[in-house]
Design a protein around this motif. Sequence first.
Motif, PDB file in Angstrom:
ATOM      1  N   LEU A 103     -19.478  59.463 -24.214  1.00  0.00           N
ATOM      2  CA  LEU A 103     -19.155  59.175 -25.596  1.00  0.00           C
ATOM      3  C   LEU A 103     -17.956  60.004 -26.038  1.00  0.00           C
ATOM      4  CD1 LEU A 103     -22.653  58.909 -27.316  1.00  0.00           C
ATOM      5  CD2 LEU A 103     -21.194  57.086 -26.452  1.00  0.00           C
ATOM      6  N   ARG A 104     -17.137  59.406 -26.873  1.00  0.00           N
ATOM      7  CA  ARG A 104     -15.931  60.062 -27.375  1.00  0.00           C
ATOM      8  C   ARG A 104     -15.820  59.771 -28.862  1.00  0.00           C
ATOM      9  NH1 ARG A 104     -10.716  58.297 -28.577  1.00  0.00           N
ATOM     10  NH2 ARG A 104      -9.032  59.818 -28.256  1.00  0.00           N
ATOM     11  N   SER A 105     -15.357  60.758 -29.609  1.00  0.00           N
ATOM     12  CA  SER A 105     -15.120  60.551 -31.036  1.00  0.00           C
ATOM     13  C   SER A 105     -13.927  61.396 -31.459  1.00  0.00           C
ATOM     14  CB  SER A 105     -16.363  60.911 -31.851  1.00  0.00           C
ATOM     15  OG  SER A 105     -16.924  62.142 -31.447  1.00  0.00           O
ATOM     16  N   ILE A 106     -13.103  60.809 -32.307  1.00  0.00           N
ATOM     17  CA  ILE A 106     -11.939  61.528 -32.829  1.00  0.00           C
ATOM     18  C   ILE A 106     -11.608  60.968 -34.196  1.00  0.00           C
ATOM     19  CG2 ILE A 106     -10.293  59.992 -31.663  1.00  0.00           C
ATOM     20  CD1 ILE A 106      -8.529  62.557 -31.230  1.00  0.00           C
ATOM     21  N   ARG A 107     -11.256  61.841 -35.117  1.00  0.00           N
ATOM     22  CA  ARG A 107     -10.931  61.407 -36.469  1.00  0.00           C
ATOM     23  C   ARG A 107      -9.689  62.153 -36.952  1.00  0.00           C
ATOM     24  NH1 ARG A 107     -14.310  58.726 -39.703  1.00  0.00           N
ATOM     25  NH2 ARG A 107     -14.919  57.920 -37.660  1.00  0.00           N
ATOM     26  N   VAL A 114     -10.227  66.023 -35.947  1.00  0.00           N
ATOM     27  CA  VAL A 114     -11.555  66.439 -35.498  1.00  0.00           C
ATOM     28  C   VAL A 114     -11.873  65.676 -34.222  1.00  0.00           C
ATOM     29  CG1 VAL A 114     -13.976  66.724 -36.116  1.00  0.00           C
ATOM     30  CG2 VAL A 114     -12.218  66.807 -37.905  1.00  0.00           C
ATOM     31  N   ILE A 115     -12.197  66.416 -33.150  1.00  0.00           N
ATOM     32  CA  ILE A 115     -12.424  65.831 -31.830  1.00  0.00           C
ATOM     33  C   ILE A 115     -13.861  66.120 -31.403  1.00  0.00           C
ATOM     34  CG2 ILE A 115     -11.732  65.859 -29.395  1.00  0.00           C
ATOM     35  CD1 ILE A 115      -8.986  66.949 -30.381  1.00  0.00           C
ATOM     36  N   GLY A 116     -14.624  65.075 -31.114  1.00  0.00           N
ATOM     37  CA  GLY A 116     -15.996  65.233 -30.642  1.00  0.00           C
ATOM     38  C   GLY A 116     -16.083  65.040 -29.144  1.00  0.00           C
ATOM     39  N   ILE A 117     -16.833  65.912 -28.472  1.00  0.00           N
ATOM     40  CA  ILE A 117     -16.982  65.815 -27.019  1.00  0.00           C
ATOM     41  C   ILE A 117     -18.464  65.726 -26.644  1.00  0.00           C
ATOM     42  CG2 ILE A 117     -14.784  66.891 -26.450  1.00  0.00           C
ATOM     43  CD1 ILE A 117     -16.146  69.504 -25.996  1.00  0.00           C
ATOM     44  N   ASP A 118     -18.714  65.112 -25.526  1.00  0.00           N
ATOM     45  CA  ASP A 118     -20.041  64.743 -25.032  1.00  0.00           C
ATOM     46  C   ASP A 118     -20.496  65.794 -24.027  1.00  0.00           C
ATOM     47  OD1 ASP A 118     -22.137  63.583 -23.537  1.00  0.00           O
ATOM     48  OD2 ASP A 118     -21.249  61.589 -23.551  1.00  0.00           O
ATOM     49  N   ARG A 147      -0.813  69.969 -33.999  1.00  0.00           N
ATOM     50  CA  ARG A 147      -1.671  69.674 -35.145  1.00  0.00           C
ATOM     51  C   ARG A 147      -2.792  70.713 -35.211  1.00  0.00           C
ATOM     52  NH1 ARG A 147      -1.908  64.104 -35.802  1.00  0.00           N
ATOM     53  NH2 ARG A 147      -2.955  64.523 -37.799  1.00  0.00           N
ATOM     54  N   ASP A 148      -3.447  70.781 -36.356  1.00  0.00           N
ATOM     55  CA  ASP A 148      -4.628  71.621 -36.501  1.00  0.00           C
ATOM     56  C   ASP A 148      -5.848  70.806 -36.093  1.00  0.00           C
ATOM     57  OD1 ASP A 148      -3.522  74.110 -37.707  1.00  0.00           O
ATOM     58  OD2 ASP A 148      -2.813  72.670 -39.186  1.00  0.00           O
ATOM     59  N   ARG A 149      -6.748  71.402 -35.287  1.00  0.00           N
ATOM     60  CA  ARG A 149      -7.886  70.671 -34.736  1.00  0.00           C
ATOM     61  C   ARG A 149      -9.191  71.430 -34.925  1.00  0.00           C
ATOM     62  NH1 ARG A 149      -4.239  69.715 -30.304  1.00  0.00           N
ATOM     63  NH2 ARG A 149      -4.040  71.983 -30.241  1.00  0.00           N
TER      64      ARG A 149
END
Length: 261
Positions: A103-107, A114-118, A147-149
């Motif tokens: 699963l991957r998520s990024i906004r 904002v980066i989501g990791i599995d 960028r700021d993350r």
Amino acid sequence: MLIAHLTDTHIVRPGTLFAGRFDTLAALDRAVARLAALRPRPDLLVVSGDLAEDGTPEVYALIAERLARTGLSLLAVPGNHDEREPMAAALPDAVQLTAGGFLRSIRDLGDLVVIGIDTLVSGASHGELCDRRLAALDADLRATDGRDRLIVMHHPPFATGIAAMDAIGLRRGTAELAALLATHPRVHAILCGHVHRNIQASLAGVPIRLAPSASHAIALDLDPQAPYRFVREPAQFMLHSWSRGAGLVSHTAFVDDHPGL
């Protein structure tokens, strides 16, 4: 920029109790009402894993319907109790299933990404960051260079001192994650769950904010021989305020008013 951070809701089938003791769906309903009433409105709601205890499509449909009531944009990552495919199917705007099966998520919030990791290991309670997941994170960090993350993950990349939870913590990838962070500046924090307690640490100079559960807690017991056990403590969530000048400022909020007040 304001980010609400919910974690470890552990939703079970309606009419049942988690561990025979906790009405997690009722706890989520209270948290959703509190989040929906927040002013100013958060720019994003992050859920850092273990959304479900019973990872069925029916339970994820309940979770999706409840979270939609907040009216907030959503990003989610899986915890060790989650199931990837039904989670992604129920929450397509919050998380996506990749061709590699993770699963991957990024906004992109404009000033902040904002980066989501599995970290899920199917069929196990501990977490891992394998080479493929680290490579995917590296690619996202390279793509957002300058960028700021913020990074969101379920298993915290540090030992908390609660031995029973550390035994099912992140068993692989912590050193590699630290090396990756050292090459990618402007990661302001890692947001985690899993331990059901508010705990602070850092990795490679990056602050880690481990949020407490919106339902039930894990006992704070630093005896290395102690088993983990569930305890009733006030349901909580976090609010993270970020700006270029101040960086990240994190608050812990209670879902409910104190009953004696």
